[in-house]
Design an enzyme around this catalytic site. Structure first.
Site, PDB file in Angstrom:
ATOM      1  CE  LYS B  80      -3.987   1.911   2.559  1.00 43.88           C
ATOM      2  NZ  LYS B  80      -4.815   1.776   3.784  1.00 43.88           N
ATOM      3  CB  SER B 155      -8.215   3.406   2.813  1.00 46.44           C
ATOM      4  OG  SER B 155      -7.351   2.792   3.730  1.00 46.44           O
ATOM      5  CB  SER B 179      -8.298   0.592   5.758  1.00 52.12           C
ATOM      6  OG  SER B 179      -8.971   1.828   5.735  1.00 52.12           O
TER       7      SER B 179
END
Lengths: 478, 486
Positions: B80, B155, B179
């Site tokens: 990420k 996310s 997330s």
């Protein structure tokens, strides 16, 4: 109407740890800008602070030196405001649970003792430094982050000080005690000690406090005194003109010697304090505190007490010699060599301290003044090898240069003469040359003896042993 | 079957037997990324460095320098883009960090490199991890591989999509309120948020420090246990990282018998108005577990209803502080307008106005407000107290149950644009995942098949703090049951 002033001080002190509070960067002063920095103190994305244990130790030591209670549980908080010298735009500080609370120090002014309360001592990180270009028309400022993350403690006093002079005595005492426990150099010129003041006035005898102003930007003890005096005068004259004092922050302008309004209460920051989530709260182990206490350097009051007991000094002597740590350590080195404790104390109080005062120097400035040299000089006098008068003449050289006094008196031929025959010769000469004085002495005006002895000393260039000179005169003028 | 479709533990076996090279696996993954560009899973694909690392790892395999302690040698992993990878840009999906290149590695990156994993790229995400759909990214939304008209969740939508879509074998994400688990659920892969403090946050760009935790995306539970072995452990550089021995999560993963395992079903997680098909699927999973001998019992976490509100006080408060550093002074985007050049305050305003998207601004404002003097006690302080109550709910529950079982998300993947204009609806996407972050406990989302439209559904298991070993074993058992029967 008569007014009295009420003063509280907020003192920031840089702790003298080798590395910064939350990273391994050096704290060294005066390095090339932005070389003592790393991702952590620069607050780059994703980095985390780790508390330097030495900072906690030194904050505890400072608290103990100021008679504080050390908290069982303490935490860090974020104090938030935007400024380019603050890389994260928040300062890691302590808000509601500071490391030390409820201390005090006793200050002495005009030989009266007064207790000044310490509200709290807390730890925080220092900010960087903005450097504004001084060229006219220049349109940029530079930032040096070397100081960012240097550990600070903030010492907040109760509003127990009433006069600017007291504030200075308090600052000096604070400085000395923190230097004693070796947590900071407390050098105001280098910025390792900074002081802000809260000041208000009220009619004498009134209980409630007046509206206070906060004065910043005072760069020396003298500036503190001047700024406080100015601000008190300003407030009194404002009140007398029926003006209202507004709560505000004012800056001391050291050139114009006035305080200038910087921002009012309405413009004051809302710091939005909240607990620093990147650091875990500190649970302070009592045993660790005891350990720190045990290993802490002796504080001045205890040292003075010991000097009275162990060395037989008067309270006054002991207090004056222990006031500054370096002086006390110097004294201790001297008496290791020459064990006449009282005599060494006298020499320090009179000759050495007077010299320093005269020349506005600290003992640490006198790099060539060696305890061994001074102790030997005092011993030479005490042993009667040289006279006290010569000793006092030589002491300045000993203070200023690294010279063995034995070598000095040898070179100058200043050894005291105790040979009775040689002295008698001079005494006889003096008697012959001063018949009037001799008559006066014989007629009972014995005070004239000092004059006669002085004549002998003059002729012997101060080397004649005064005890023998006295004895001979008394024998001869009977 | 393409190499990119295998699990890491399978590939490691092939690599050890020299049946495949890391280069072949990496190329296969890169090819898939290229083919599926429209998914927009990645912000940066690190093709050159990945191929170089793969070649180097192959050489190390060949010369016998790879052994059992290199747990993921030669395996491509997606990271990420809020996890700092030295000398590679780390954007957090934001314009303000569009060109930010960290001069340091996150702790987890160092661990991946020590284990000779191949970092294949940096994945798309909601800006500063604020969102549940990956639509708030400055780099455009990621599409759900199961239905490209839908969002992948967020996310960590980029990592979830990458792992689900064979664009990576393993993935790393961060989970502040769901997330990792929510996008795993919506994309159909395994996603796990470990206990707060088990994985170092050093190098993870902070959103809400007291809630953020790094975790993984995998295609099965076995891979998750392998990945957790790589990233778990104490780090001196993170004061909130816990110094305690870490068990081997991989070994004995299949040794637990589900019979007699006590599973609590908190009734607050089966709310009115939740997706009917999800409810049915979860109920089916519960029945299957019961049939296998697990002891199923309804229970209550009474403070659950406050979790979302509580989260939206605490997380924005911390975020407003954490994001204050992006001011244009030192790094990142700086407004260069004339107004900005002449006035510091204007430079701050314009930099942050241009640099942050609307969701980030909304949360900064929320947080700034709730920390302001006069409001702190009513909002932030109160929220901390509620957080303690939520935590105590779980403590009580875990005295009785081995794990708690809930749906991961109240809805399957929704349409792109469906909720982006309605923040409250968007915030409710995390209604089942937020509480674990508030309590600091581990949670995992496992695929529980697809709904009638072919959209994945996830089941969530939660366990007590540092109970990851047990959680993974139970997850593995459940995975086998689901695989056979759902």
């Amino acid at each position: 109407m008569e007014y009295e002033s009420v003063i509280g001080l907020e003192v920031h002190v840089q702790l003298n740890t080798k590395s910064k509070i939350f990273c391994n960067c050096s704290t060294q002063f005066g390095r090339t800008p932005n070389t003592n920095v790393c991702p952590v103190c620069m607050g780059l994305p994703g980095v985390l602070p780790v508390l330097n244990k030495e900072v906690l130790n030194k904050a505890v030591m400072a608290g103990l030196a100021l008679n504080c209670t050390i908290a069982d549980f303490s935490k860090f908080d974020r104090k938030q405001y935007f400024y380019p010298d603050l890389p994260k735009n928040y300062q890691v500080s302590q808000y509601d649970l500071p490391i030390c609370i409820k201390g005090y120090v006793d200050i002495k002014t005009n030989s009266q003792s007064k207790r000044i309360g310490i509200t709290r001592v807390h730890m925080e990180e220092d900010a960087g430094k903005l450097i504004h270009s001084e060229k006219p028309g220049s349109d940029f400022s530079l930032v040096d982050y070397n100081r960012t993350g240097v550990p600070l403690i903030e010492i907040v006093s109760e509003p127990d000080l009433s006069l600017p002079e007291e504030a200075v005595v308090y600052l000096n005492l604070l400085r000395n005690r923190l230097r004693y426990v070796a947590v900071s150099e407390c050098n105001m010129e280098e910025g390792s000690l900074r002081c802000d003041a809260n000041i208000s006035i009220r009619p004498k005898g009134q209980k409630e406090l007046g509206t206070k102003t906060e004065v910043k930007n005072m760069n020396s003890f003298k500036a503190v005194e001047k700024a406080l005096k100015y601000e008190i005068k300003r407030q009194i004259s404002a009140v007398e003109k029926k003006e209202r004092i507004v709560q505000e922050t004012r800056l001391w302008d050291s050139e114009k010697e006035v305080t200038i309004s910087m921002r009012s209460k309405e413009e004051a920051h809302d710091y939005r304090y909240f607990p620093e989530p990147d650091l875990v709260p500190m649970v302070i182990d009592r045993q660790v505190i005891e350990g720190i206490k045990k290993n802490m350097p002796e504080l001045p009051d205890l040292k003075a007490e010991r000097y009275v007991k162990e060395f037989g000094l008067t309270h006054d002597d002991a207090e004056i010699i222990t006031f500054e740590k370096e002086m006390a350590l110097f004294y201790e080195e001297c008496v290791k060599i020459h064990r006449n404790y009282k005599s060494v104390a006298n020499w320090l109080r009179s000759e050495v301290m007077q010299y320093l005062n005269r020349n506005n120097k600290a003992i640490t400035d006198m790099k060539d003044l060696k305890p061994a040299n001074l102790a030997k000089l005092i011993k030479l006098v005490d042993d009667g090898i040289i006279t006290g008068k010569i000793g006092k003449e030589l002491v300045i050289e000993i203070i200023e240069k690294d010279i063995d006094p034995a070598v000095l008196i040898e070179k100058k031929g200043l050894k005291q003469v105790s040979d009775e025959g040689a002295i008698e010769k001079i005494v006889d000469e003096v008697i012959k040359e001063n018949p009037d004085a001799v008559e006066k002495f014989k007629s009972g005006k014995t005070g004239i003896l000092g004059f006669l002895v002085g004549q002998v000393m003059k002729k012997s260039q101060g080397k004649a042993n005064p005890a023998i000179v006295n004895k001979l005169f008394e024998q001869k003028m009977k | 079957m393409e190499w990119n479709q295998y699990k890491a533990w399978e590939l490691i076996g092939f690599l050890a037997k020299k049946e495949v090279s890391s280069r072949e696996i990496t190329e296969s993954v890169l090819k898939r990324i290229e083919e599926r560009k429209q998914i927009n899973a990645y912000i940066s694909v690190l093709k050159e460095s990945a191929l170089q690392a793969a070649a180097q790892t192959d050489e190390q395999y060949r010369t016998g320098q790879i052994d059992k302690k290199h747990l993921i040698a030669g395996i491509p992993i997606a990271v990420k883009d809020n996890i700092c990878y030295k000398n590679n840009r780390t954007t957090c999906g934001s314009r303000i960090l569009e060109q930010f290149i960290p001069p340091y590695n996150a702790f987890v990156i160092n661990r991946i490199l020590e284990h000779r994993g191949i970092i294949i790229g940096k994945t798309n995400m909601d800006e500063f991890a604020m969102g549940s759909s990956t639509e708030t990214s400055f780099f455009g939304p990621t599409l759900n591989p199961a239905d490209t008209g839908c969002i992948p969740g967020g996310s960590s939508g980029g990592s979830a999509a990458a792992v689900a879509d064979s664009q990576a074998i393993l993935g790393l994400g961060s989970d502040t309120g769901g997330s990792i688990r929510q996008p795993a659920s919506l994309c159909g892969c395994v996603g796990m948020k470990p206990t707060y403090g088990l994985v170092s946050r050093f190098g993870l760009v902070a959103f809400a420090s007291s809630l953020d935790q790094i975790g993984g995306f995998t295609r099965d539970v076995k891979d998750m246990s392998l990945l957790l072995n790589v990233i778990a452990g104490h780090d001196k550089k993170d004061s909130t990282s816990v110094d305690r021995p870490v068990p081997d999560y991989f070994s004995g993963i299949g040794q637990l018998n589900i019979k007699g395992i006590k599973i609590g079903i908190p009734r607050e997680y089966f709310i009115e108005g939740m997706d009917k098909e999800i409810k049915e699927r979860i109920e089916k999973v519960i029945k299957l577990l019961e049939k296998e001998g697990a002891i199923i019992e309804e229970t209550s976490l009474p403070h659950t209803e406050y979790a979302v509100a509580d989260y939206y006080i605490i997380a924005p408060a911390e975020a407003s502080s954490n994001l204050a550093r992006y001011d244009g002074v030192k790094y990142g985007y700086r407004s260069k307008s004339e107004e900005s050049a002449n006035n510091l305050i204007q430079m701050y305003f314009n930099t942050r106005k241009d640099g942050f998207g609307p969701e980030v601004k909304r949360r900064i404002l929320l947080g700034t407000y709730s920390l302001s003097s006069g409001y702190y006690d009513a909002y932030y302080l109160k929220a901390l107290k509620v957080r303690t109550l939520i935590k105590q709910d779980f403590e009580k529950a875990f005295k009785k149950f081995d794990v708690l079982l809930t749906p991961t998300s109240p809805t399957p993947a929704f349409r792109i644009g469906e909720k982006i204009k309605d923040p409250l609806q968007m915030y409710l996407s995390d209604i089942f995942t937020i509480s674990t972050n508030m309590a600091g406990i581990p949670g995992i989302s496992l695929p529980a098949g697809n709904n009638s439209k072919g959209l994945p559904v996830g089941v969530q298991l939660m366990a007590g703090p540092f109970e990851e070993k047990k959680l993974l074993q139970i997850s593995y058992a459940l995975e086998q049951i689901i695989k056979d029967k759902v």
